[in-house]
Design a protein around this motif. Structure first.
Motif, mmCIF file in Angstrom:
data_model
loop_
_atom_site.group_PDB
_atom_site.id
_atom_site.type_symbol
_atom_site.label_atom_id
_atom_site.label_comp_id
_atom_site.label_asym_id
_atom_site.label_seq_id
_atom_site.Cartn_x
_atom_site.Cartn_y
_atom_site.Cartn_z
ATOM 1 N N ALA A 1 108.597 23.019 37.107
ATOM 2 C CA ALA A 1 107.585 24.064 37.239
ATOM 3 C C ALA A 1 107.438 24.498 38.696
ATOM 4 N N GLN A 2 107.519 23.583 39.608
ATOM 5 C CA GLN A 2 107.428 23.912 41.024
ATOM 6 C C GLN A 2 108.624 24.784 41.456
ATOM 7 N N ALA A 3 109.847 24.423 40.997
ATOM 8 C CA ALA A 3 111.036 25.211 41.346
ATOM 9 C C ALA A 3 110.968 26.608 40.759
ATOM 10 N N ASN A 4 110.517 26.734 39.514
ATOM 11 C CA ASN A 4 110.410 28.039 38.875
ATOM 12 C C ASN A 4 109.382 28.906 39.578
ATOM 13 N N ALA A 5 108.285 28.280 39.988
ATOM 14 C CA ALA A 5 107.260 29.058 40.679
ATOM 15 C C ALA A 5 107.758 29.555 42.027
ATOM 16 N N LEU B 1 105.648 36.008 37.612
ATOM 17 C CA LEU B 1 105.086 35.159 38.663
ATOM 18 C C LEU B 1 103.807 34.475 38.185
ATOM 19 N N ASP B 2 102.971 35.267 37.501
ATOM 20 C CA ASP B 2 101.711 34.679 37.002
ATOM 21 C C ASP B 2 101.979 33.577 35.974
ATOM 22 N N THR B 3 102.978 33.806 35.132
ATOM 23 C CA THR B 3 103.311 32.806 34.117
ATOM 24 C C THR B 3 103.834 31.531 34.769
ATOM 25 N N ALA B 4 104.682 31.684 35.781
ATOM 26 C CA ALA B 4 105.233 30.509 36.462
ATOM 27 C C ALA B 4 104.146 29.716 37.182
ATOM 28 N N GLN B 5 103.229 30.410 37.817
ATOM 29 C CA GLN B 5 102.145 29.706 38.513
ATOM 30 C C GLN B 5 101.201 29.013 37.520
ATOM 31 N N ALA B 6 100.956 29.649 36.369
ATOM 32 C CA ALA B 6 100.111 29.021 35.340
ATOM 33 C C ALA B 6 100.778 27.766 34.786
ATOM 34 N N ASP B 7 102.116 27.841 34.557
ATOM 35 C CA ASP B 7 102.830 26.655 34.082
ATOM 36 C C ASP B 7 102.778 25.529 35.115
ATOM 37 N N LEU B 8 102.845 25.900 36.400
ATOM 38 C CA LEU B 8 102.776 24.884 37.448
ATOM 39 C C LEU B 8 101.429 24.165 37.434
ATOM 40 N N LYS B 9 100.347 24.918 37.297
ATOM 41 C CA LYS B 9 99.016 24.295 37.264
ATOM 42 C C LYS B 9 98.842 23.416 36.022
ATOM 43 N N THR B 10 99.354 23.914 34.898
ATOM 44 C CA THR B 10 99.225 23.133 33.659
ATOM 45 C C THR B 10 99.991 21.817 33.764
#
Length: 359
Positions: A115-119, A136-145
Motif C-alpha cells: 500500500a505504501q509503494a502504490n501510494a 491517488l485518493d484510492t491509494a491513500q485510503a488503502d494505505l490508511k486502512t
C-alpha cells in the motif's frame, strides 16, 4: 425427838424471783462465724474466648485465563516474594493464539508495504500530471486502512503475549501462602480462586463474640490476648472491626482485634486466648450464702473487728452467679462479712472468729 426447821413463808417468793433473774441473765453462747474479707473488684471479667492470629491483609489470587494447572511451585506456609511464580497453566492454547496473531501481523505488514509503494507511485504520477486524482485518493485510503490493520494486528499480538504470561500465577506482594484452593491437574476458569496469600507484617487476633456482648461493649473495654501454650506471652488489644451480621449458625459476630504489640510467638495461625474485661466502680463479689434477702431488700452481716459483734448492712445486688453474687454499696475494703448462717443472726450478737474459717 427430831427438830423440824421451818422457813418463813415470805422467803419463798423471793427465792423464785432470784431464780428467774439468774435464768434471764445467763450469757448467750458465743457462736463461731464463717466469714469472708470483702475486697473491691475494679475489673469486671466478661469472659474468655478462643481465637487465632491472622494477617490483617489477605488476598485470594486466580488465573486471568482458563486452563489446566500443570504445576504448583510452593506449599502452604511458604514465604514468597513479589513476582514469584506460584503455579503454572498448560500454555498450549495461548501459544497457538500467539502464533496465529503473529501470522496475521506479518500478513498485514506485507500489505502495508504494498500500500505504501502504490501510494508513492500514484503521488508521482499525479505530480507529473499523468495520474488521476481518484486513483491517488484510492491509494491513500488503502494505505490508511492497511496501517490501521497493522495496528490492530499488533494489538492482537500484544494481547496474545499477555495471555501467555497469564499462564504463570505470580505473587503480587511479599507474603505467606495460607491456603491452596486448587490442585495440579485441575481445570480452572477465569478468576476462580486458586491460592490465598497473607501479608505477615501486620497481624491481628480474631475471635467470635456472642451477639449481645458484641452489640453492647461497655466503655473502656479491655482485651488481653495470650498464647494458649504460654499464657505469659500476652499483649493488650483493641477492636478494629466487628462483623455487621451475626453468624446464622452460632449467632456470634466475628471480631478483629489490633494488637498493641506482636510477640514473635504470635505466628500466623497460632491459637490464642482472649480475656475480655471492663473497668467498673467498686463492686464486691461475695458467696451467695452471705446475702440475706427479706421483703425485696438484700443485706449482709458485717463483723466489728473490735467487739466481734455483727451489724446488718443493706446492699444492692448487681448480678447473681451459680455460687457468687456481685454487690455494690454498704461495704468497704477489708470488711469482715459473715458468709454462712446469716438467717440466724441478730443485731449486736457476739460471734467468735476462727481464722481458719475465713473464706
Amino acid at each position: 425427838m427430831s427438830r423440824i426447821s421451818r422457813h418463813p413463808l415470805w422467803l419463798l417468793p423471793l427465792a423464785a424471783i432470784l431464780l428467774g433473774c439468774s435464768e434471764k441473765e445467763a450469757p448467750e453462747p458465743v457462736r463461731p462465724a464463717l466469714y469472708v474479707v470483702a475486697h473491691p473488684l475494679l475489673i469486671d471479667n466478661l469472659g474468655r474466648f478462643a481465637g487465632t492470629i491472622e494477617a490483617r491483609y489477605e488476598s485470594t489470587l486466580g488465573f486471568r485465563v482458563p486452563g489446566r494447572i500443570v504445576r504448583r511451585n510452593y506449599d502452604v506456609g511458604a514465604v514468597v516474594k513479589e513476582g514469584d511464580i506460584l503455579a503454572n497453566l498448560d500454555p498450549t492454547d495461548q501459544q497457538n493464539q500467539l502464533r496465529a496473531a503473529q501470522g496475521d501481523l506479518a500478513k498485514v505488514q506485507a500489505q502495508l508495504i504494498n500500500a505504501q509503494a502504490n501510494a508513492r507511485r500514484q503521488q508521482e504520477l499525479f505530480d507529473r500530471g499523468v495520474g488521476a486524482q481518484a486513483q491517488l485518493d484510492t491509494a491513500q485510503a488503502d494505505l490508511k486502512t492497511t496501517a490501521a490493520s497493522v495496528q490492530q494486528a499488533q494489538a492482537a499480538v500484544n494481547q496474545a503475549k499477555d495471555e501467555l504470561s497469564y499462564c504463570n500465577l505470580r505473587a503480587d506482594h511479599d507474603s505467606v501462602i495460607t491456603q491452596w484452593q486448587a490442585e495440579a491437574g485441575q481445570v480452572v476458569s477465569v478468576g476462580e480462586s486458586v491460592v490465598t496469600l497473607a501479608r505477615p507484617e501486620i497481624k491481628e487476633a480474631v475471635i467470635d463474640l456472642p451477639g449481645p456482648l458484641a452489640e453492647a461493649l461497655p466503655k473502656g473495654i479491655e482485651f488481653r490476648v495470650a498464647g494458649q501454650l504460654d499464657p505469659d506471652v500476652n499483649t493488650l488489644a483493641h477492636v478494629r472491626e466487628i462483623a455487621p451480621q451475626a453468624d446464622s449458625a452460632t449467632r456470634t459476630r466475628r471480631t478483629r482485634l489490633t494488637l498493641d504489640q506482636t510477640p514473635p510467638a504470635f505466628r500466623l495461625g497460632s491459637s490464642v486466648s482472649v480475656t475480655v474485661s471492663s473497668p467498673i466502680a467498686q463492686h464486691y463479689s461475695l458467696p451467695l450464702t452471705a446475702v440475706q434477702e427479706t421483703d425485696g431488700h438484700a443485706r449482709v452481716w458485717i463483723i466489728d473487728k473490735t467487739t466481734y459483734t455483727v451489724t446488718p448492712q443493706n446492699v444492692n445486688i448487681l448480678r447473681r452467679g451459680p455460687k457468687t453474687v456481685l454487690l455494690e454499696g454498704g461495704l468497704k475494703d477489708g470488711d469482715y462479712v459473715v458468709s454462712y448462717g446469716v438467717h440466724s443472726l441478730k443485731p449486736g450478737q457476739t460471734v467468735k472468729l476462727d481464722k481458719e474459717s475465713a473464706q
